[in-house]
Design a protein around this motif. Structure first.
Motif, PDB file in Angstrom:
ATOM      1  N   ALA A   1     -54.442 130.037 -75.452  1.00  0.00           N
ATOM      2  CA  ALA A   1     -55.561 130.303 -74.544  1.00  0.00           C
ATOM      3  C   ALA A   1     -56.088 131.719 -74.764  1.00  0.00           C
ATOM      4  O   ALA A   1     -55.423 132.699 -74.448  1.00  0.00           O
TER       5      ALA A   1
ATOM      6  N   ASP B   1     -52.496 130.603 -66.245  1.00  0.00           N
ATOM      7  CA  ASP B   1     -51.906 131.452 -67.286  1.00  0.00           C
ATOM      8  C   ASP B   1     -51.353 132.764 -66.742  1.00  0.00           C
ATOM      9  O   ASP B   1     -50.845 133.581 -67.521  1.00  0.00           O
TER      10      ASP B   1
ATOM     11  N   ASN C   1     -61.039 129.060 -67.534  1.00  0.00           N
ATOM     12  CA  ASN C   1     -60.299 128.122 -66.689  1.00  0.00           C
ATOM     13  C   ASN C   1     -60.296 128.584 -65.232  1.00  0.00           C
ATOM     14  O   ASN C   1     -60.436 127.769 -64.313  1.00  0.00           O
TER      15      ASN C   1
ATOM     16  N   LYS D   1     -58.901 129.439 -84.025  1.00  0.00           N
ATOM     17  CA  LYS D   1     -59.850 128.871 -83.055  1.00  0.00           C
ATOM     18  C   LYS D   1     -59.148 128.860 -81.693  1.00  0.00           C
ATOM     19  O   LYS D   1     -58.476 127.884 -81.351  1.00  0.00           O
ATOM     20  N   PRO D   2     -59.264 129.955 -80.948  1.00  0.00           N
ATOM     21  CA  PRO D   2     -58.532 130.054 -79.679  1.00  0.00           C
ATOM     22  C   PRO D   2     -58.850 128.903 -78.735  1.00  0.00           C
ATOM     23  O   PRO D   2     -59.972 128.364 -78.737  1.00  0.00           O
ATOM     24  N   LEU D   3     -57.873 128.543 -77.926  1.00  0.00           N
ATOM     25  CA  LEU D   3     -58.098 127.553 -76.880  1.00  0.00           C
ATOM     26  C   LEU D   3     -58.891 128.206 -75.746  1.00  0.00           C
ATOM     27  O   LEU D   3     -59.121 129.416 -75.731  1.00  0.00           O
ATOM     28  N   THR D   4     -59.303 127.412 -74.797  1.00  0.00           N
ATOM     29  CA  THR D   4     -60.122 127.918 -73.687  1.00  0.00           C
ATOM     30  C   THR D   4     -59.452 129.125 -73.042  1.00  0.00           C
ATOM     31  O   THR D   4     -58.298 129.044 -72.620  1.00  0.00           O
TER      32      THR D   4
ATOM     33  N   THR E   1     -50.950 129.151 -84.601  1.00  0.00           N
ATOM     34  CA  THR E   1     -50.832 128.370 -83.366  1.00  0.00           C
ATOM     35  C   THR E   1     -51.861 128.924 -82.390  1.00  0.00           C
ATOM     36  O   THR E   1     -51.734 130.055 -81.911  1.00  0.00           O
ATOM     37  N   ASN E   2     -52.889 128.144 -82.125  1.00  0.00           N
ATOM     38  CA  ASN E   2     -53.946 128.596 -81.232  1.00  0.00           C
ATOM     39  C   ASN E   2     -53.477 128.535 -79.780  1.00  0.00           C
ATOM     40  O   ASN E   2     -52.853 127.559 -79.342  1.00  0.00           O
TER      41      ASN E   2
ATOM     42  N   THR F   1     -64.051 130.008 -77.517  1.00  0.00           N
ATOM     43  CA  THR F   1     -63.259 129.208 -78.460  1.00  0.00           C
ATOM     44  C   THR F   1     -63.876 129.204 -79.865  1.00  0.00           C
ATOM     45  O   THR F   1     -63.562 128.328 -80.675  1.00  0.00           O
TER      46      THR F   1
END
Length: 422
Positions: free
Chosen positions: A48, A151, A129, A121-124, A45-46, A96
Motif C-alpha cells: 500500500a 494500515d 483508503n 506498481k504500488p497498491l492503493t 512485492t507491491n 498506484t
C-alpha cells in the motif's frame, strides 16, 4: 637532563600543533576504485503506497551498501541499506502509477555499480483508503467525522469550511495513526454550511476532498460559575445497585485531600488547579454537582471535556479510568429501579465511559500522542435522547492507578460541560 626535557617537550608541542593544523577531511573507507558488480535477481512485492524489493547481493569484498534512487512528488529520493541486508523498502507513493526504481551496489570507496532498474506498481495508498472510509454527521456545535485507517498510517485530516465570500477557510487539523476512530469539530452555530475534509500523509500526498453540507446541532457551554458542590447535602441519596462494582462499599462522600485541592478547582476554569479526593477510599467514589445553584435551569447534556492531572500522572495515579455519569432533578430521592429513566423520580444513568490511551501502551508508558491527548483535554459525548437534569453525579469506578481495584482516589484538573438549556 633539564635541557633534554625541554627539547622533548618542544618537539611534542610542534607535533601537536601540526596535527591540530591538519584539515579534518573525510575520505572513502577504501582506495579501491573498482566498481562493485550490480545486484542480481530483483523481486518486487507491491504494498500500500510502497514496494518491497529483494535481491541477491554481489560477492565483492569492497561492497558497503545498496542504494535505491527514485522520484517522489517531483523530488529525487534515495534509500540506503547495509551490505548485511538483501531487501529495501521504497514508500511514500500517493497513487498506484507504475514507477521505475534504480538500484545500485556501492563500494567502500563510494563507487556505484551499473544500475539495475525495476518497475513497481504500488497498491492503493493509505490516504486513499482512509478517504474512502470517511463518514460525516452533524453533532453538537459542529461536525463529526469517522474514519478507518487499516494500515495504521500516520494521517493528518484537514477540515475546511466555506465562508460567506464563498472561499475555503481552514478550521482544524486532526492527527492519527489509529486503525479507526472519530473526531469532532466544534464551536459553530446551528447554521448550514459546506464542509471539506481531506487526508494528508507525511510525504505530503493529498487525498481528494470530501464536500458535505451539514448543520451543527445547537448547544452552549454551561456556566461553571453557577455550579455548586452538593456532596454533603445529598451524599446519602446517591444510588448503589447490586451487584456493586469493585468493593461494593457505599462510599458516597468524596472528601477533599486537603485545603489545597478543593472541589471548586474542578470547575474554576483553570486547567492547572486540581481537585483531589483523599487516598485509599473505597470505590466507587461519587461526586454530585448542582449545575445551576439558582434552580432556574435544567439541561440536556451533549458532551463534556476533562483535563487530566499532567506530568508524570497522565493515564496514571488518580486520573479517572472507568466512570459513569448520572443525573436527576430530585437528588434527595432514590429510585429502587437501576434502569430508571425519569429524573423526577430518582437518579438516572446517563452514560458510561472507559478512557483509552491512543497508544494502547501499559500504564506508566506514554507516547507523544498520549501526552498530547492529555494536555489538550479529552472529550466525551452523552447519548442522544437523555432527559434534562439539574444535578449530575460522577461515579468514579476506578482510576488509572487502581484499575479494577477496591480502593483508590480521584483527581482532575478541570471539567467543562455543554448542552441545551431547558
Amino acid at each position: 637532563m633539564k635541557l633534554s626535557k625541554h627539547i622533548i617537550t618542544g618537539c611534542l608541542l610542534v607535533v601537536i600543533t601540526m596535527c591540530a593544523c591538519k584539515k579534518d577531511e573525510r575520505s572513502p573507507l577504501s582506495k579501491d576504485k573498482t566498481a562493485p558488480d550490480p545486484i542480481r535477481n530483483p523481486q518486487v512485492t507491491n504494498l500500500a503506497g510502497a514496494a518491497l524489493i529483494t535481491y541477491t547481493l554481489p560477492g565483492n569484498e569492497n561492497l558497503l551498501y545498496v542504494k535505491a534512487l527514485y522520484t517522489l512528488n517531483g523530488q529525487q529520493k534515495e534509500v540506503k541499506v547495509s551490505m548485511f541486508q538483501n531487501k529495501l523498502l521504497v514508500e511514500g507513493f500517493g497513487n498506484t502509477d507504475e514507477r521505475v526504481i534504480d538500484l545500485y551496489a556501492v563500494s567502500r570507496s563510494e563507487i556505484m555499480s551499473e544500475p539495475v532498474s525495476v518497475t513497481i506498481k504500488p497498491l492503493t495508498p493509505p490516504i486513499v483508503n482512509v478517504f474512502k472510509s470517511l463518514k460525516t454527521d452533524s453533532t453538537f456545535g459542529g461536525i463529526n467525522v469517522k474514519y478507518v485507517n487499516a494500515d495504521s498510517a500516520n494521517i493528518v485530516f484537514e477540515v475546511l469550511v466555506v465562508d460567506s465570500a464563498g472561499d475555503w477557510q481552514h478550521v482544524d487539523f486532526n492527527y492519527t495513526s489509529m486503525k479507526q476512530g472519530a473526531f469532532n469539530i466544534r464551536g459553530f452555530p446551528p447554521v448550514e454550511r459546506t464542509w471539506g475534509i481531506y487526508a494528508r500523509d507525511r510525504w505530503d500526498n493529498h487525498s481528494d476532498t470530501l464536500k458535505v453540507k451539514i448543520t451543527p446541532v445547537y448547544e452552549e457551554a454551561l456556566d461553571k460559575t453557577r455550579f455548586n458542590d452538593v456532596r454533603n447535602s445529598f451524599a446519602g441519596f446517591i444510588p448503589q445497585f447490586d451487584p456493586l462494582p469493585n468493593s461494593g462499599l457505599n462510599m458516597v462522600n468524596a472528601v477533599d485531600y486537603s485545603g489545597s485541592y478543593p472541589m471548586r478547582n474542578l470547575y474554576d476554569g483553570n486547567h492547572t488547579s486540581m481537585f483531589h479526593t483523599k487516598e485509599k477510599y473505597d470505590l466507587p467514589v461519587w461526586i454530585p454537582i448542582d449545575l445551576d445553584k439558582s434552580g432556574a435551569s435544567k439541561f440536556v447534556l451533549s458532551r463534556f471535556k476533562i483535563w487530566q492531572r499532567t506530568g508524570a500522572y497522565i493515564f496514571n495515579h488518580g486520573n479517572p479510568h472507568h466512570w459513569e455519569i448520572w443525573g436527576t432533578n430530585k437528588p434527595n430521592v432514590v429510585s429502587t429501579d437501576p434502569n430508571n429513566t425519569d429524573p423526577n423520580t430518582g437518579w438516572v444513568k446517563l452514560g458510561e465511559y472507559v478512557m483509552t490511551k491512543p497508544s494502547g501502551w501499559e500504564v506508566g508508558q506514554n507516547s507523544n500522542e498520549d501526552v498530547q491527548a492529555a494536555a489538550g483535554g479529552q472529550e466525551f459525548e452523552l447519548p442522544n435522547g437523555i432527559p434534562a437534569v439539574r444535578y449530575i453525579g460522577w461515579k468514579n469506578i476506578d482510576s488509572w492507578g487502581s484499575i479494577d481495584g477496591f480502593t483508590g482516589f480521584f483527581h482532575l484538573f478541570e471539567l467543562s460541560i455543554w448542552g441545551q438549556k431547558k
